[in-house]
Design a protein around this motif. Structure first.
Motif, mmCIF file in Angstrom:
data_model
loop_
_atom_site.group_PDB
_atom_site.id
_atom_site.type_symbol
_atom_site.label_atom_id
_atom_site.label_comp_id
_atom_site.label_asym_id
_atom_site.label_seq_id
_atom_site.Cartn_x
_atom_site.Cartn_y
_atom_site.Cartn_z
ATOM 1 N N UNK A 121 -1.470 -1.659 -9.803
ATOM 2 C CA UNK A 121 -1.327 -2.725 -8.834
ATOM 3 C C UNK A 121 -1.890 -4.032 -9.359
ATOM 4 N N UNK A 122 -2.955 -3.906 -10.170
ATOM 5 C CA UNK A 122 -3.638 -5.116 -10.611
ATOM 6 C C UNK A 122 -2.658 -6.056 -11.310
ATOM 7 N N UNK A 123 -1.695 -5.491 -12.013
ATOM 8 C CA UNK A 123 -0.768 -6.333 -12.744
ATOM 9 C C UNK A 123 0.222 -7.042 -11.842
ATOM 10 N N UNK A 124 0.277 -6.634 -10.585
ATOM 11 C CA UNK A 124 1.296 -7.180 -9.707
ATOM 12 C C UNK A 124 0.767 -8.095 -8.632
ATOM 13 N N UNK A 125 -0.539 -8.294 -8.666
ATOM 14 C CA UNK A 125 -1.084 -9.132 -7.626
ATOM 15 C C UNK A 125 -1.903 -10.210 -8.287
ATOM 16 N N UNK A 160 2.205 -17.624 -0.790
ATOM 17 C CA UNK A 160 3.607 -17.376 -0.494
ATOM 18 C C UNK A 160 3.741 -16.016 0.174
ATOM 19 N N UNK A 161 4.963 -15.677 0.530
ATOM 20 C CA UNK A 161 5.149 -14.370 1.149
ATOM 21 C C UNK A 161 5.649 -13.346 0.157
ATOM 22 N N UNK A 162 5.704 -13.711 -1.105
ATOM 23 C CA UNK A 162 6.197 -12.790 -2.122
ATOM 24 C C UNK A 162 5.331 -11.548 -2.212
ATOM 25 N N UNK A 163 5.891 -10.460 -2.778
ATOM 26 C CA UNK A 163 5.143 -9.202 -2.855
ATOM 27 C C UNK A 163 3.904 -9.329 -3.733
ATOM 28 N N UNK A 164 3.866 -10.325 -4.624
ATOM 29 C CA UNK A 164 2.708 -10.476 -5.491
ATOM 30 C C UNK A 164 1.577 -11.201 -4.788
ATOM 31 N N UNK A 165 1.733 -11.449 -3.518
ATOM 32 C CA UNK A 165 0.768 -12.298 -2.845
ATOM 33 C C UNK A 165 0.094 -11.609 -1.664
ATOM 34 N N UNK A 166 0.272 -10.287 -1.576
ATOM 35 C CA UNK A 166 -0.223 -9.558 -0.406
ATOM 36 C C UNK A 166 -1.695 -9.805 -0.168
ATOM 37 N N UNK A 205 0.824 -1.209 0.000
ATOM 38 C CA UNK A 205 0.000 0.000 0.000
ATOM 39 C C UNK A 205 0.854 1.253 0.000
ATOM 40 N N UNK A 206 2.083 1.132 -0.465
ATOM 41 C CA UNK A 206 2.930 2.316 -0.552
ATOM 42 C C UNK A 206 2.458 3.189 -1.699
ATOM 43 N N UNK A 207 3.119 4.253 -1.930
ATOM 44 C CA UNK A 207 2.667 5.209 -2.934
ATOM 45 C C UNK A 207 3.073 4.802 -4.345
ATOM 46 N N UNK A 208 2.948 3.554 -4.646
ATOM 47 C CA UNK A 208 3.378 3.146 -5.965
ATOM 48 C C UNK A 208 2.326 3.572 -6.998
#
Ligand code: HEM
Ligand SMILES: [Cu+2]
Lengths: 129, 666
Positions: free
Chosen positions: A8-12, A81-87, A1-4
């Motif tokens: 986001x949809x493409x990364x999760x 998993x704990x990867x960033x794509x799995x938040x 939830x940072x200011x990216x």
């Protein structure tokens, strides 16, 4: 939830969608998962009936094995998993666990207190006559 | 052959439901005949019934809610008249009929008015606010809507075929068990809620996924409009809580149909488990309803104050806090069941804590208004009316959350006044605010302000005149759900409440008038720019009504209040877009899956209620077959060619350019 600012949809990704590994690697993952799951199941059955360990520790061991079993399922079959794509998936799991804990725990607590306002049994029994 | 169904199911001896049913039937047939004769049937089928467009589905949800509001409202009028006249007499409604009315009223108002209204608004607006073309699961969305409609249909069917539950809107056992309610009433209740419950769950999954997965470029979580946040919270609660309701009702049904003993007094059943489980769903449910309303007020207050929402991040935090805490308070609905001081105290304190984030929200709205240039348009009136009313309801909520006080007030008219205070003042006012605010977006013309304001004032005062007396009656010891009474002190308050109901009815009539008058004057009220209120979020960045694909280009978001920013930029550069390059757009195909599924679900539900087993199988197979056919479909999308997109979008851009240049000159 940072200011990216990227999408986001493409990364999760949904569980199972993320790794584009070869079929072989994916099958290997499932096989390892299956082996671990079977191992844990077998151990549970073994522990339940054995007298090799200190008896009061058996329920604890079963609980530990059950939790490990859940972990195996989540990692190998549900691909949490704990990867960033799995938040999202991890957060959803955490929310689900929290709610189950609140509802089940609360229920047990409430239901075990429902006689709190009743007089003790030895006072009730004479009254019934 | 027909299970329990025979001619005795039609209440020939009760004129009221029969006449009401006949009138409704004639009405429906007349509308159907008109549709067929005028040749509107293909239009209705292709553009609405099979539509998977989130905007159309949203509108249908709201239509369903509005129609059911009239049904639930008629029940309310009948109950208020009964209590006004039934002093030392039987009134005009016999007890078994009165009991059905209050049960149907509660069930309808919560499940088929409040729920579809807020779900409809979320469906209609959230994808637009997120700047995307669609929801995550368009066909599933349509299935959800039609299953909700099935539930509503079954409840209304009970009016003329058989009877409805006499057990109150939550069907507490043992009263709802077979031994005390042998009729089909409870079955009507349970099966309609099971079927519509599936619909609600599906809607919840769809909206959660939409908010989490489908956001336009740059729309990260902390730039989402407040309404999207409350949608997320509310639908998370749906996903977490509705399975509890389904499981609880399933256990009740097992008791009734297969002789189980979950909630019976015999054979180890425990009635109190039902209270526990139903409220573990029931309290989150009230927040499922009110959170979206909070979102609507946030949007409306900031738009009509011409300011960004005050304390946006604290608002997000408060929303998510409510989402979690709402799962920690359910025991406050049964303090009197006897869990003792330890348990009661903890749940009492948790209940009061939930008032804190709610208070934070109220202050945020107040500070948003503070120093703003406030326009008192109809949506804003509903919002201010809400703030005043909801504070009273919240305070009485905190009052009944004090266990010793609740031992006095539980199940009294005071409680009835409390929850109407929060549900009407919170959810319904919110739904009306959203309706007035987003109507131009959905239909392309504004609503008549004069009738809208009249509707607000009549409803607002009518509410107080109806429900403040109930607080007093509750203090005087009047319990809820009384078919008649002998206490003289209660009588005047019941009379005042009946007068209030009349005022409320005028409010409803004004609301209907507003729609009629607005449709008549639609040319004069036309919203050409797509931005009638000088809005701040992305739903105002497209035309009214929006094209099927919502946006020709997925907007690029650079901060909170995305559309406000865009307008500010456009003003500086005096044009919105350079000649843009259009692309083909893929959209999901319409699908009759939802309608057909619900058709079979209706058959199955009806058959289950009347124990017509062959028909149950028929309906089950039909619904499953529909699902299989849908799952094996070949293509589910169609392409809108770039030229068509361009043609549609250019019209909108031209209108908008005028708006911006005009805004520059003012
Ligand atoms: C400040 C927050 C609130 C508190 C502390 C609160 C507290 C309570 C308590 C303690 C009861 C049970 C009283 C009794 O049965 O004796 C109750 C009932 C109820 N509340 Fe609230 N409430 C709050 C807000 C709301 C909201 C926002 C809604 C709905 C949008 C709501 C809807 C209801 C309903 C429907 C009932 C009665 C259900 C029934 O028994 O049939 N409440 N509330
Ligand atoms: Cu509650």
């Amino acid at each position: 939830m940072s200011d990216q600012t990227h999408m986001l949809a493409g990364h999760d990704l949904a569980p199972g969608d993320e790794e584009q590994h070869s079929v072989g690697a994916r099958i290997l993952g499932y096989v390892v998962g299956l082996a671990l799951a079977l191992l844990l199941t077998a151990t549970s059955f073994f522990i339940a009936g054995t007298d090799l360990v200190w008896q009061p520790s058996i329920p604890v061991a079963l609980i530990v094995l059950a939790i490990a079993q859940m972990g195996v399922h989540l990692v190998f079959f549900l691909h949490i998993t704990t990867g960033p794509d799995n938040t999202n998936n991890v957060l959803a799991l955490a929310f689900g666990l929290l709610v189950v804990f609140l509802v089940v725990g609360g229920t047990v607590w409430i239901m075990s207190h429902l006689n709190a306002n009743m007089p003790p049994m030895d006072q009730i029994m004479p009254m019934r006559r | 052959m027909l299970g329990k169904l025979d001619w005795s199911a039609i209440p020939f001896d009760q004129p009221i439901p029969l006449i009401a049913g006949a009138v409704v039937l004639v009405g429906i047939l007349a509308v159907l005949a008109w549709v067929v004769v005028k040749g509107h049937l293909p239009y209705l089928w292709h553009e609405w019934i099979t539509s998977v467009d989130h905007k159309r589905i949203g509108v249908m949800y709201i239509l369903l809610a509005s129609v059911m509001l009239l049904r639930g409202g008629s029940d309310a009028i009948m109950m208020r008249i009964q209590q006004a006249v039934a002093y030392q007499s039987q009134g005009y409604l016999p007890p078994e009929h009165y009991n059905q009315i209050f049960s149907a009223h509660g069930t309808i108002m919560i499940f088929f008015v409040a729920m579809p209204f807020v779900i409809g608004l979320m469906n209609l607006i959230v994808p637009l606010q997120l700047g995307v073309r669609d929801v995550a699961f368009p066909t599933l969305n349509s299935v959800g809507f039609w299953l909700t409609a099935t539930g509503a249909l079954l409840v209304n069917l009970s009016l003329v075929i058989g009877e409805f539950a006499r057990t109150g809107w939550l069907a507490f056992p043992p009263l709802s068990e077979l031994s005390y309610s042998p009729g089909v009433g409870v079955d009507y209740y349970a099966w309609s809620l099971q079927i519509s419950g599936v619909g609600t769950l599906v809607a919840g999954i769809n909206l959660v996924t939409t908010v989490l997965k489908l956001r336009t470029k740059g729309m990260n979580y902390l730039r989402m409009p407040m309404f999207c946040w409350t949608t997320l919270a509310s639908n998370l609660l749906i996903v977490a809580a509705f399975p509890i309701l389904t499981a609880t009702l399933a256990m009740l049904l097992l008791d009734r149909y297969l002789g189980f003993h979950f909630f019976t007094n015999e054979a180890g059943g425990n009635v109190m488990m039902f209270m526990n489980l139903i409220w573990a769903w029931g309290h989150p449910e009230v927040y499922i309803l009110v959170l979206p309303a909070f979102g609507i007020f946030s949007e409306v207050v900031s738009t009509f104050s011409g300011k960004a929402l005050f304390g946006y991040r604290s608002m997000v935090l408060a929303t998510m806090a409510i989402c979690v805490i709402s799962f920690m308070v359910w025991l406050h609905h049964f303090f009197t069941m006897g869990a003792g001081p330890d348990v009661n105290a903890i749940f009492g304190i948790a209940s009061m804590i939930i008032a804190i984030p709610t208070g934070v929200k109220i202050y945020n709205w107040l500070f948003t208004m503070y120093g703003g240039r406030i326009r008192f348009a109809t949506p804003m009136l509903w919002s201010i009316g809400f703030m005043v009313t909801f504070i009273i309801g919240g305070l009485t909520g905190v009052l009944v959350a004090v266990p010793p006080a609740d031992f006095m007030l539980h199940n009294s008219m005071f409680l009835v006044a409390h929850f109407h205070n929060v549900i009407i003042g919170g959810v319904l006012f919110g739904a009306f605010a959203g309706f007035e605010y987003w109507f131009p977006k959905a239909f392309g013309f504004r609503l008549d302000e004069r009738w809208g304001k009249l509707a607000f004032w009549f409803t607002f005062f009518g509410f107080y005149v109806t429900f403040i007396p109930l607080y007093v009656a509750g203090m005087l010891g009047m319990t809820r759900r009384m078919q008649h009474y002998d206490v003289a002190a209660w009588r005047p308050w019941m009379l005042v409440a009946a007068v209030g109901m009349a005022v409320l009815t005028i409010g409803v009539i004004c609301q209907i008038m507003q729609i009629v008058v607005s449709i008549r004057n639609r040319e004069a009220l036309r919203d050409r720019t797509g931005d009638p209120w000088d809005g701040r979020s992305l739903e105002w960045a497209t035309s009214s009504p929006p094209p099927v694909f919502n946006f020709a280009f997925n907007p690029d978001v650079r901060g909170e209040d995305a559309y406000w920013d865009m307008k500010a930029h456009a003003k500086q550069q005096s044009h919105e877009h350079d000649a843009p390059e259009y692309h083909d757009i893929e959209m999901p195909r319409n699908s009759p899956t939802g309608f057909v599924c619900a058709f079979f679900a209706t058959i199955m539900g009806f058959a289950l209620i009347w124990h017509i087993w062959w028909m149950v199988v028929l309906g089950g197979i039909g619904a499953f077959a529909t699902f299989v056919v849908f799952a094996w479909r070949d293509h589910d999308e169609y392409v809108i060619p770039a030229e068509e997109v361009a043609a549609i979008d250019r019209v909108n851009l031209a209108e908008r350019r005028d708006l911006v240049s005009m805004a520059g000159t003012v």
